[in-house]
Design a protein around this motif. Sequence first.
Motif, PDB file in Angstrom:
ATOM      1  N   VAL A 148       0.295 -53.055  10.771  1.00  0.00           N
ATOM      2  CA  VAL A 148       0.839 -52.959   9.418  1.00  0.00           C
ATOM      3  C   VAL A 148       2.055 -52.035   9.428  1.00  0.00           C
ATOM      4  O   VAL A 148       2.091 -51.046  10.169  1.00  0.00           O
ATOM      5  CB  VAL A 148      -0.229 -52.404   8.450  1.00  0.00           C
ATOM      6  N   GLU A 149       3.042 -52.359   8.627  1.00  0.00           N
ATOM      7  CA  GLU A 149       4.231 -51.518   8.511  1.00  0.00           C
ATOM      8  C   GLU A 149       4.133 -50.621   7.286  1.00  0.00           C
ATOM      9  O   GLU A 149       3.543 -51.014   6.265  1.00  0.00           O
ATOM     10  CB  GLU A 149       5.480 -52.390   8.415  1.00  0.00           C
ATOM     11  N   ARG A 170       5.158 -50.993  -0.743  1.00  0.00           N
ATOM     12  CA  ARG A 170       5.338 -52.011  -1.779  1.00  0.00           C
ATOM     13  C   ARG A 170       4.042 -52.247  -2.565  1.00  0.00           C
ATOM     14  O   ARG A 170       4.070 -52.411  -3.791  1.00  0.00           O
ATOM     15  CB  ARG A 170       5.823 -53.315  -1.150  1.00  0.00           C
ATOM     16  N   GLU A 210       5.123 -52.038   3.947  1.00  0.00           N
ATOM     17  CA  GLU A 210       4.161 -52.938   3.307  1.00  0.00           C
ATOM     18  C   GLU A 210       3.202 -52.141   2.437  1.00  0.00           C
ATOM     19  O   GLU A 210       2.864 -52.551   1.322  1.00  0.00           O
ATOM     20  CB  GLU A 210       3.412 -53.737   4.370  1.00  0.00           C
TER      21      GLU A 210
END
Length: 259
Positions: free
Chosen positions: A223-224, A230, A227
């Motif tokens: 996961v970034e 947001r 992300e």
Amino acid sequence: MEVRLDGRAVVITGAASGIGAAIAAEAARAGGRLCLTDIDDAGLSGVAAELSALGAEIATVVADLSDAAAPARVAADARARFGRIDGLVNAAGLTTRAGLADAMPETWDHLFAVNGRAPFFLMQEAVRDMRARGAAGSIVNILSVNAHVGLPDLAVYSGSKGALSTLTKNAANAHMADLIRVNGINLGWVATEAEHHMQSVVLGKGPDWLAEAAATRPAGRLVEAGEAGRLAVWLLSDASRPMTGMALDLEYWVAGSPP
């Protein structure tokens, strides 16, 4: 619906790097006025400078959340700068390794102070401000997929995030009639600066740990931070109404599926 936080005063903890910094960047782009806090003075100043250059209104508070007095001070500084608290993101957290066989009381106390007690009393401060003004608000707690079970060497961490998950739902239920929404993100494995240091140095996996870890994920990557940023801002915004009391998994596997 466009995700906006125009003019809203939002407190974000752990904002000097990683997840907290990514959430701060997304919140700034959405028009929020931000009170950022972290123990890392230099890192916090750097993030604040970057976001201020984008035109965001930023206040900073250097604070050690293991100090029981820190939540009240952070909230007081936010109110002094912006006059109110419209949103809160509890992103700060410790991931110190400690399993059932080797955990020490001081490790338990430190993790629960930062991962459990500080978010609880920051929520208390935010809710008090919102209720005093008769205003709606939104709180987002960064939880962990480890709260489902957790790795063996993350027993204390998993317990602290499990506690915060329950507190998230409890606060959501208690203040639904106040129009104060409280949600959480069960965050998975994220390639942050702190995780790089943990994996490559502390756990001795070397500089290639990320490629090796990514190869084990169904999507081929972790996961970034953006992300998570947001999703957190969406939960803060009106776009996610009336959602409350939810703990949303954000990871590249489905909890309960075979490894």
